[in-house]
Design a protein around this motif. Structure first.
Motif, PDB file in Angstrom:
ATOM      1  N   ILE A 185       0.840  -1.214   0.000  1.00 52.57           N
ATOM      2  CA  ILE A 185       0.000   0.000   0.000  1.00 52.57           C
ATOM      3  C   ILE A 185       0.867   1.252   0.000  1.00 52.57           C
ATOM      4  O   ILE A 185       0.590   2.235  -0.701  1.00 52.57           O
ATOM      5  CB  ILE A 185      -0.948  -0.024   1.208  1.00 52.57           C
ATOM      6  N   GLU A 186       1.940   1.214   0.793  1.00 55.68           N
ATOM      7  CA  GLU A 186       2.834   2.378   0.845  1.00 55.68           C
ATOM      8  C   GLU A 186       3.544   2.587  -0.487  1.00 55.68           C
ATOM      9  O   GLU A 186       3.756   3.726  -0.920  1.00 55.68           O
ATOM     10  CB  GLU A 186       3.859   2.179   1.955  1.00 55.68           C
ATOM     11  N   ALA A 187       3.900   1.484  -1.160  1.00 55.42           N
ATOM     12  CA  ALA A 187       4.582   1.612  -2.449  1.00 55.42           C
ATOM     13  C   ALA A 187       3.642   2.140  -3.531  1.00 55.42           C
ATOM     14  O   ALA A 187       4.063   2.903  -4.409  1.00 55.42           O
ATOM     15  CB  ALA A 187       5.155   0.264  -2.869  1.00 55.42           C
ATOM     16  N   LEU A 188       2.372   1.766  -3.477  1.00 51.43           N
ATOM     17  CA  LEU A 188       1.409   2.245  -4.471  1.00 51.43           C
ATOM     18  C   LEU A 188       1.019   3.703  -4.256  1.00 51.43           C
ATOM     19  O   LEU A 188       0.556   4.360  -5.193  1.00 51.43           O
ATOM     20  CB  LEU A 188       0.153   1.371  -4.448  1.00 51.43           C
ATOM     21  N   ALA A 189       1.170   4.165  -3.022  1.00 55.64           N
ATOM     22  CA  ALA A 189       0.888   5.576  -2.691  1.00 55.64           C
ATOM     23  C   ALA A 189      -0.540   5.953  -3.084  1.00 55.64           C
ATOM     24  O   ALA A 189      -1.493   5.346  -2.614  1.00 55.64           O
ATOM     25  CB  ALA A 189       1.917   6.481  -3.359  1.00 55.64           C
ATOM     26  N   GLY A 190      -0.696   6.903  -3.981  1.00 54.12           N
ATOM     27  CA  GLY A 190      -2.018   7.397  -4.350  1.00 54.12           C
ATOM     28  C   GLY A 190      -2.869   6.387  -5.092  1.00 54.12           C
ATOM     29  O   GLY A 190      -4.098   6.529  -5.153  1.00 54.12           O
ATOM     30  N   TRP A 191      -2.244   5.383  -5.681  1.00 55.90           N
ATOM     31  CA  TRP A 191      -2.978   4.370  -6.428  1.00 55.90           C
ATOM     32  C   TRP A 191      -3.435   3.219  -5.542  1.00 55.90           C
ATOM     33  O   TRP A 191      -4.027   2.253  -6.042  1.00 55.90           O
ATOM     34  CB  TRP A 191      -2.108   3.824  -7.556  1.00 55.90           C
ATOM     35  N   ALA A 192      -3.165   3.288  -4.262  1.00 51.83           N
ATOM     36  CA  ALA A 192      -3.506   2.170  -3.372  1.00 51.83           C
ATOM     37  C   ALA A 192      -5.011   1.923  -3.315  1.00 51.83           C
ATOM     38  O   ALA A 192      -5.474   0.778  -3.362  1.00 51.83           O
ATOM     39  CB  ALA A 192      -2.963   2.441  -1.971  1.00 51.83           C
ATOM     40  N   SER A 193      -5.795   3.010  -3.229  1.00 46.86           N
ATOM     41  CA  SER A 193      -7.249   2.845  -3.154  1.00 46.86           C
ATOM     42  C   SER A 193      -7.806   2.260  -4.441  1.00 46.86           C
ATOM     43  O   SER A 193      -8.716   1.416  -4.416  1.00 46.86           O
ATOM     44  CB  SER A 193      -7.904   4.185  -2.847  1.00 46.86           C
ATOM     45  N   VAL A 194      -7.258   2.698  -5.570  1.00 46.85           N
ATOM     46  CA  VAL A 194      -7.723   2.167  -6.858  1.00 46.85           C
ATOM     47  C   VAL A 194      -7.385   0.682  -6.987  1.00 46.85           C
ATOM     48  O   VAL A 194      -8.219  -0.135  -7.417  1.00 46.85           O
ATOM     49  CB  VAL A 194      -7.108   2.969  -8.020  1.00 46.85           C
ATOM     50  N   ALA A 195      -6.161   0.310  -6.605  1.00 44.81           N
ATOM     51  CA  ALA A 195      -5.759  -1.096  -6.680  1.00 44.81           C
ATOM     52  C   ALA A 195      -6.584  -1.956  -5.734  1.00 44.81           C
ATOM     53  O   ALA A 195      -6.993  -3.075  -6.080  1.00 44.81           O
ATOM     54  CB  ALA A 195      -4.273  -1.220  -6.358  1.00 44.81           C
ATOM     55  N   THR A 196      -6.856  -1.442  -4.531  1.00 45.54           N
ATOM     56  CA  THR A 196      -7.668  -2.198  -3.575  1.00 45.54           C
ATOM     57  C   THR A 196      -9.083  -2.410  -4.099  1.00 45.54           C
ATOM     58  O   THR A 196      -9.641  -3.515  -4.007  1.00 45.54           O
ATOM     59  CB  THR A 196      -7.715  -1.458  -2.234  1.00 45.54           C
ATOM     60  N   ALA A 197      -9.663  -1.357  -4.679  1.00 40.24           N
ATOM     61  CA  ALA A 197     -11.016  -1.488  -5.234  1.00 40.24           C
ATOM     62  C   ALA A 197     -11.041  -2.486  -6.389  1.00 40.24           C
ATOM     63  O   ALA A 197     -11.984  -3.292  -6.507  1.00 40.24           O
ATOM     64  CB  ALA A 197     -11.518  -0.120  -5.699  1.00 40.24           C
ATOM     65  N   ALA A 198     -10.014  -2.462  -7.238  1.00 43.28           N
ATOM     66  CA  ALA A 198      -9.969  -3.398  -8.375  1.00 43.28           C
ATOM     67  C   ALA A 198      -9.837  -4.837  -7.888  1.00 43.28           C
ATOM     68  O   ALA A 198     -10.487  -5.753  -8.419  1.00 43.28           O
ATOM     69  CB  ALA A 198      -8.810  -3.032  -9.295  1.00 43.28           C
ATOM     70  N   ILE A 199      -8.984  -5.053  -6.875  1.00 44.17           N
ATOM     71  CA  ILE A 199      -8.807  -6.408  -6.338  1.00 44.17           C
ATOM     72  C   ILE A 199     -10.094  -6.908  -5.695  1.00 44.17           C
ATOM     73  O   ILE A 199     -10.503  -8.066  -5.897  1.00 44.17           O
ATOM     74  CB  ILE A 199      -7.640  -6.427  -5.337  1.00 44.17           C
ATOM     75  N   LEU A 200     -10.757  -6.054  -4.935  1.00 45.76           N
ATOM     76  CA  LEU A 200     -12.015  -6.457  -4.305  1.00 45.76           C
ATOM     77  C   LEU A 200     -13.096  -6.734  -5.342  1.00 45.76           C
ATOM     78  O   LEU A 200     -13.902  -7.660  -5.178  1.00 45.76           O
ATOM     79  CB  LEU A 200     -12.480  -5.372  -3.337  1.00 45.76           C
ATOM     80  N   LEU A 201     -13.115  -5.954  -6.412  1.00 46.11           N
ATOM     81  CA  LEU A 201     -14.090  -6.196  -7.473  1.00 46.11           C
ATOM     82  C   LEU A 201     -13.845  -7.542  -8.154  1.00 46.11           C
ATOM     83  O   LEU A 201     -14.782  -8.321  -8.379  1.00 46.11           O
ATOM     84  CB  LEU A 201     -14.027  -5.058  -8.497  1.00 46.11           C
ATOM     85  N   CYS A 202     -12.582  -7.820  -8.477  1.00 42.96           N
ATOM     86  CA  CYS A 202     -12.251  -9.107  -9.102  1.00 42.96           C
ATOM     87  C   CYS A 202     -12.562 -10.269  -8.166  1.00 42.96           C
ATOM     88  O   CYS A 202     -13.107 -11.304  -8.597  1.00 42.96           O
ATOM     89  CB  CYS A 202     -10.783  -9.121  -9.493  1.00 42.96           C
ATOM     90  N   ALA A 203     -12.222 -10.115  -6.886  1.00 40.73           N
ATOM     91  CA  ALA A 203     -12.516 -11.172  -5.922  1.00 40.73           C
ATOM     92  C   ALA A 203     -14.020 -11.376  -5.783  1.00 40.73           C
ATOM     93  O   ALA A 203     -14.501 -12.512  -5.656  1.00 40.73           O
ATOM     94  CB  ALA A 203     -11.894 -10.834  -4.572  1.00 40.73           C
ATOM     95  N   GLY A 204     -14.798 -10.262  -5.812  1.00 37.48           N
ATOM     96  CA  GLY A 204     -16.249 -10.389  -5.738  1.00 37.48           C
ATOM     97  C   GLY A 204     -16.826 -11.142  -6.918  1.00 37.48           C
ATOM     98  O   GLY A 204     -17.745 -11.957  -6.765  1.00 37.48           O
TER      99      GLY A 204
END
Length: 299
Positions: A244-263
């Motif tokens: 999350i720290e490495a993604l910085a500002g893109w962390a929320s977008v990556a988290t949402a994409a992962i949760l969407l794919c997992a859903g």
């Protein structure tokens, strides 16, 4: 190993040459070679060269095997279930390190190599992981699945996707139960084997789908636990926190994409209706359709 084996065989060959020539002490190694060539002791000459070739071949084989192992790992990384299992194992080891050393794998240092030689800690980690994988995680997934069913039932109809399947079957396909009844009635081994193969394939597909859903949910739970544990232990940085720290500002977008794919995966594996249980067997399909037309005409 090679040197020990070579010494034993070389000693045996020298004893053979000594008995054959009557010379117990050779002036030089070259004298052995000349005598072996003159007397036709091919075995001795073969062993002298074979050991060198074998050692060179072993070195080449070890290098090739390392490359093949690395390529094998990269190939298996495309297997979704293997990758999800790897994620769960690495995250659990990260949490175990944070609980024991107050720092995770991201903070690995040279001093942490002593943990790998701590047999007690490794045994405890393996037992804890086995206990979680065999008892705790299946219970949590079962509870999560039941709660998800209850939530989906209470949602409004327009928020859920209906899966209305028509009763019409494709041409040439018959219900599996009808084929089984025909096989038992006719005592046809071919039809019975066809039905049994269909049941095995259906069971294997269902188990693979269930396993994919379970591993996806387990990976999400492991990621959540790793993130929460890193916040609970002061000074520790977990792998999820580091990502999350490495993604910085893109962390929320990556988290949402992962949760969407997992859903989407969980929707497909846990909440999708089973496909119609049909087997391709045109002769029986024609009979059933003729019978249905006759029954419809009588009505």
């Amino acid at each position: 190993m090679w040197q020990s084996f070579e010494r034993r065989c070389h000693h045996h060959c020298r004893r053979m040459l000594s008995r054959q020539s009557g010379i117990r002490h050779w002036p030089s190694p070259n004298s052995e070679v000349r005598y072996a060539a003159q007397t036709g002791c091919i075995f001795w000459l073969f062993m002298k060269g074979e050991f060198q070739l074998a050692k060179e071949g072993a070195n080449q084989t070890s290098g090739a095997s390392s490359i093949e192992k690395g390529l094998g790992v990269l190939e298996r990384a495309w297997d979704a279930q293997w990758a999800l299992r790897l994620i769960c194992v690495v995250l659990f080891f990260d949490m175990a390190m944070m609980l024991h050393a107050r720092r995770g794998l991201w903070q690995w240092s040279v001093e942490d190599k002593a943990l790998l030689s701590n047999v007690g800690w490794i045994a405890l980690t393996l037992v804890a992981f086995s206990f979680l994988a065999a008892i705790v995680t299946p219970a949590l997934l079962l509870l999560l699945r039941q709660v998800s069913f209850i939530v989906l039932e209470r949602l409004p109809a327009f928020l859920t996707v209906s899966d209305d399947r028509t009763n019409q079957r494709p041409l040439g396909y018959v219900p599996a139960r009808a084929l089984r009844d025909l096989a038992l009635h006719e005592k046809d081994d071919f039809l019975l084997r066809m039905y049994e193969a269909h049941e095995r394939d259906k069971k294997a597909g269902r188990q693979s789908r269930e396993r994919a859903g379970e591993l996806t949910a387990a990976a999400l739970l492991a990621a959540l636990a790793d993130w929460l544990l890193a916040h609970w232990i002061p000074g520790s940085v977990g792998l999820i926190g580091a990502i999350i720290e490495a993604l910085a500002g893109w962390a929320s977008v990556a988290t949402a994409a992962i949760l969407l794919c997992a859903g989407v995966i969980l929707k497909w594996t846990w909440f999708s209706a089973d496909a119609p249980d049909l087997i391709y067997y045109p002769p029986l399909d024609r009979e059933l359709r003729d019978k249905e037309r006759k029954d419809g005409g009588m009505l």
